[in-house]
Design an enzyme around this catalytic site. Structure first.
Site, PDB file in Angstrom:
ATOM      1  N   ARG A 233       0.859  -1.181   0.000  1.00 20.55           N
ATOM      2  CA  ARG A 233       0.000   0.000   0.000  1.00 20.55           C
ATOM      3  C   ARG A 233       0.895   1.231   0.000  1.00 20.55           C
ATOM      4  O   ARG A 233       1.901   1.275   0.727  1.00 20.55           O
ATOM      5  CB  ARG A 233      -0.923   0.029   1.233  1.00 20.55           C
ATOM      6  CG  ARG A 233      -2.100  -0.925   1.169  1.00 20.55           C
ATOM      7  CD  ARG A 233      -3.119  -0.547   0.074  1.00 20.55           C
ATOM      8  NE  ARG A 233      -4.238  -1.469   0.011  1.00 20.55           N
ATOM      9  CZ  ARG A 233      -4.342  -2.529  -0.799  1.00 20.55           C
ATOM     10  NH1 ARG A 233      -3.358  -2.823  -1.634  1.00 20.55           N
ATOM     11  NH2 ARG A 233      -5.416  -3.290  -0.787  1.00 20.55           N
ATOM     12  N   ASP A 257       4.362  -0.225  -7.132  1.00 17.39           N
ATOM     13  CA  ASP A 257       3.083  -0.594  -7.756  1.00 17.39           C
ATOM     14  C   ASP A 257       1.939   0.161  -7.083  1.00 17.39           C
ATOM     15  O   ASP A 257       0.800   0.096  -7.528  1.00 17.39           O
ATOM     16  CB  ASP A 257       2.860  -2.105  -7.631  1.00 17.39           C
ATOM     17  CG  ASP A 257       1.609  -2.549  -8.394  1.00 17.39           C
ATOM     18  OD1 ASP A 257       1.500  -2.199  -9.584  1.00 17.39           O
ATOM     19  OD2 ASP A 257       0.737  -3.214  -7.796  1.00 17.39           O
ATOM     20  N   GLU A 262      -2.579   7.556  -4.836  1.00 16.23           N
ATOM     21  CA  GLU A 262      -2.917   6.928  -6.127  1.00 16.23           C
ATOM     22  C   GLU A 262      -4.390   7.044  -6.514  1.00 16.23           C
ATOM     23  O   GLU A 262      -4.740   6.957  -7.685  1.00 16.23           O
ATOM     24  CB  GLU A 262      -2.531   5.441  -6.108  1.00 16.23           C
ATOM     25  CG  GLU A 262      -3.403   4.575  -5.197  1.00 16.23           C
ATOM     26  CD  GLU A 262      -3.007   3.101  -5.225  1.00 16.23           C
ATOM     27  OE1 GLU A 262      -1.812   2.797  -5.085  1.00 16.23           O
ATOM     28  OE2 GLU A 262      -3.909   2.253  -5.379  1.00 16.23           O
ATOM     29  N   HIS A 294      -0.884  -0.056  -9.654  1.00 14.19           N
ATOM     30  CA  HIS A 294      -1.603  -1.055  -8.848  1.00 14.19           C
ATOM     31  C   HIS A 294      -2.027  -2.234  -9.729  1.00 14.19           C
ATOM     32  O   HIS A 294      -3.194  -2.589  -9.802  1.00 14.19           O
ATOM     33  CB  HIS A 294      -2.805  -0.416  -8.149  1.00 14.19           C
ATOM     34  CG  HIS A 294      -3.105  -1.075  -6.836  1.00 14.19           C
ATOM     35  ND1 HIS A 294      -3.282  -0.382  -5.681  1.00 14.19           N
ATOM     36  CD2 HIS A 294      -3.249  -2.379  -6.502  1.00 14.19           C
ATOM     37  CE1 HIS A 294      -3.527  -1.218  -4.683  1.00 14.19           C
ATOM     38  NE2 HIS A 294      -3.511  -2.443  -5.166  1.00 14.19           N
TER      39      HIS A 294
HETATM   40  P1  NAD Z   1      -1.504 -11.567   4.693  1.00 11.65           P
HETATM   41  O1  NAD Z   1      -2.569 -11.148   5.625  1.00 11.65           O
HETATM   42  O2  NAD Z   1      -1.437 -12.989   4.263  1.00 11.65           O
HETATM   43  O3  NAD Z   1      -0.079 -11.167   5.292  1.00 11.65           O
HETATM   44  C1  NAD Z   1       0.201  -9.922   5.859  1.00 11.65           C
HETATM   45  C2  NAD Z   1       1.329 -10.107   6.849  1.00 11.65           C
HETATM   46  O4  NAD Z   1       1.673  -8.823   7.352  1.00 11.65           O
HETATM   47  C3  NAD Z   1       0.963 -10.979   8.049  1.00 11.65           C
HETATM   48  O5  NAD Z   1       1.971 -11.949   8.269  1.00 11.65           O
HETATM   49  C4  NAD Z   1       0.878  -9.988   9.197  1.00 11.65           C
HETATM   50  O6  NAD Z   1       1.256 -10.575  10.442  1.00 11.65           O
HETATM   51  C5  NAD Z   1       1.870  -8.943   8.757  1.00 11.65           C
HETATM   52  N1  NAD Z   1       1.693  -7.649   9.415  1.00 11.65           N
HETATM   53  C6  NAD Z   1       0.555  -7.088   9.899  1.00 11.65           C
HETATM   54  N2  NAD Z   1       0.822  -5.870  10.403  1.00 11.65           N
HETATM   55  C7  NAD Z   1       2.139  -5.655  10.217  1.00 11.65           C
HETATM   56  C8  NAD Z   1       3.013  -4.595  10.531  1.00 11.65           C
HETATM   57  N3  NAD Z   1       2.581  -3.475  11.140  1.00 11.65           N
HETATM   58  N4  NAD Z   1       4.332  -4.723  10.234  1.00 11.65           N
HETATM   59  C9  NAD Z   1       4.792  -5.849   9.626  1.00 11.65           C
HETATM   60  N5  NAD Z   1       4.007  -6.896   9.300  1.00 11.65           N
HETATM   61  C10 NAD Z   1       2.710  -6.798   9.596  1.00 11.65           C
HETATM   62  O7  NAD Z   1      -1.653 -10.600   3.426  1.00 11.65           O
HETATM   63  P2  NAD Z   1      -1.137 -10.853   1.941  1.00 11.65           P
HETATM   64  O8  NAD Z   1      -2.202 -11.563   1.166  1.00 11.65           O
HETATM   65  O9  NAD Z   1       0.226 -11.425   1.976  1.00 11.65           O
HETATM   66  O10 NAD Z   1      -1.120  -9.355   1.389  1.00 11.65           O
HETATM   67  C11 NAD Z   1      -0.205  -8.402   1.886  1.00 11.65           C
HETATM   68  C12 NAD Z   1      -0.580  -7.030   1.387  1.00 11.65           C
HETATM   69  O11 NAD Z   1      -0.410  -6.963  -0.029  1.00 11.65           O
HETATM   70  C13 NAD Z   1      -2.069  -6.659   1.569  1.00 11.65           C
HETATM   71  O12 NAD Z   1      -2.308  -6.128   2.859  1.00 11.65           O
HETATM   72  C14 NAD Z   1      -2.295  -5.622   0.501  1.00 11.65           C
HETATM   73  O13 NAD Z   1      -2.053  -4.345   1.047  1.00 11.65           O
HETATM   74  C15 NAD Z   1      -1.227  -5.928  -0.535  1.00 11.65           C
HETATM   75  N6  NAD Z   1      -1.798  -6.368  -1.827  1.00 11.65           N
HETATM   76  C16 NAD Z   1      -1.478  -5.653  -2.937  1.00 11.65           C
HETATM   77  C17 NAD Z   1      -1.964  -6.042  -4.167  1.00 11.65           C
HETATM   78  C18 NAD Z   1      -1.595  -5.301  -5.436  1.00 11.65           C
HETATM   79  O14 NAD Z   1      -2.217  -5.522  -6.477  1.00 11.65           O
HETATM   80  N7  NAD Z   1      -0.603  -4.451  -5.420  1.00 11.65           N
HETATM   81  C19 NAD Z   1      -2.797  -7.154  -4.258  1.00 11.65           C
HETATM   82  C20 NAD Z   1      -3.094  -7.878  -3.092  1.00 11.65           C
HETATM   83  C21 NAD Z   1      -2.575  -7.468  -1.872  1.00 11.65           C
END
Ligand code: NAD
Length: 346
Positions: A233, A257, A262, A294
């Site tokens: 994000r 990304d 954005e 994105h």
């Molecule tokens: P997930 O929930 O499987 O994993 C997130 C991890 O982050 C967890 O292990 C959690 O413990 C950890 N976490 C939570 N708060 C934290 C903090 N303050 N500091 C460090 N770690 C922390 O999620 P995911 O499916 O792996 O997705 C991760 C992120 O990717 C999503 O939150 C989303 O923002 C982003 N995303 C982006 C796109 C894109 O198109 N660019 C698409 C999907 C997801």
């Protein structure tokens, strides 16, 4: 009971195709709307049971109140992140479901694509050879093998990213607020991660706590020449501080990304306009910055999974007591959501 009616905000051509495929038997009455969900547009959901929204729809306090007042029961996010929804305010008023995983491979692989493009200067080489310029000057890259990558967030996407990095022979260190015990991941403190990493990639959700975790102070602790990848994000990074870090030659490259501002720009064609965001324009003008809008989620596999899971979330919500992919502020903070996804959160 008639068909469940869904107001589908911020639709794009590719969304419509995947949702029409997933709704082939016309189980749901879906009203596709090109506009984003905002305070001014939420009245378009009048008469609908649910709204379906994406990352840049703003589900804030007043939108939630209006939707609830109109009798909308469910906000169905067709994405994993939910930082654009005030889930605390939504609690007790309107339920929120999301698609926790649709293709973590899509995002992790895009992060790697950005990294390789950046450090091997593929973006530059592509333009040169298109113009029959076969000079190699200025295209020197570096090997990933043996480099240290710091991964922030070791959930579904972070872990796949880690596996790919290990395949390249990189050393992986990681920081997670909730480290995965027994995972074999080498967890370090954030400061250690900033100090030791040649490459840093973000895979954690955006929260109030980690907004601008990349700022002038953390950048000052990083290695000179560090490559920063953000597919998570935008607001995890203070963009002004990033620009300063690149101008000071402290940051070697940035692969973005996502971008904190954005929502007014990404997903739209401004090729014939003057973009008013000077920080974004400055970043895009830099030779060592790559911006995609994105796009990391955008694979056919992910789109099909998003459509299937979103519609099954909506079906489950209206037909059963359970709501497997519901998110409320209690379960989001791992604190005391008694339902544990076996029932609706409230
Ligand atoms: P997930 O929930 O499987 O994993 C997130 C991890 O982050 C967890 O292990 C959690 O413990 C950890 N976490 C939570 N708060 C934290 C903090 N303050 N500091 C460090 N770690 C922390 O999620 P995911 O499916 O792996 O997705 C991760 C992120 O990717 C999503 O939150 C989303 O923002 C982003 N995303 C982006 C796109 C894109 O198109 N660019 C698409 C999907 C997801």
């Amino acid at each position: 009971m008639g068909k469940t009616k869904i107001a589908f905000f911020d639709v794009k051509e590719y969304d419509r195709k995947s949702f029409e495929d997933a709704n082939k038997i016309d189980e749901f009455d879906i009203v596709y709307l090109e506009t984003r969900l905002t305070q001014d547009t939420c009245k378009l959901a009048e008469g609908c049971d649910a709204v379906c929204v994406f990352v840049n729809d703003d589900v804030n306090v007043s939108v939630i109140d209006k939707l609830a007042e109109m009798g909308v029961k469910l906000v169905a996010l067709r994405c994993a992140g939910y930082n654009n929804v005030d889930i605390e305010h939504a609690y007790g008023k309107i339920h929120v479901v999301r698609v926790p995983a649709y293709s973590p491979y899509a995002v992790a692989e895009h992060a790697i694509a950005l990294l390789l493009t950046s450090i091997r200067r593929i973006h530059k080489a592509y333009i040169r050879t298109k113009d029959f310029n076969f000079s190699l000057n200025g295209l020197t890259g570096f090997d990933l093998h043996g480099k240290t990558v710091g991964v922030v967030g070791t959930g579904k996407i972070g872990r796949i990213f880690i596996d790919i990095c290990r395949g390249f022979g990189m050393r992986v260190i990681a920081y997670d607020k909730f480290p995965a015990q027994g995972s074999g991941i080498d967890y370090v403190t954030l400061d250690e991660l900033w100090e030791r990493s040649d490459i840093i990639s973000f895979h954690c959700p955006l929260t109030d706590e980690n907004r601008h975790m990349v700022n002038s102070e953390s950048i000052s602790k990083m290695k000179k020449g560090v490559v920063i990848i953000n597919t998570s994000r935008g607001a995890l990074i203070d963009s002004e501080a990033l620009v300063d870090g690149i101008k000071a030659r402290k940051i070697g490259a940035a692969c973005l990304d996502v971008y904190e501002e954005e929502s007014d720009v990404f997903f739209h064609d401004y090729s014939n306009h003057i973009v008013n965001d000077d920080t974004l324009a400055r970043l895009i003008s830099m030779p060592n910055v790559i911006v995609t809008s994105h796009q990391a989620f955008l694979t056919s596999e992910a789109l099909a999974n998003i459509a299937d899971t979103t519609l099954s979330n909506i079906r489950e919500f209206f037909e059963r007591d359970t709501c497997s992919n519901e998110i409320c502020y209690k379960c989001a903070n791992l604190s005391n959501c008694k339902q544990e996804h076996t029932k609706k959160c409230f």
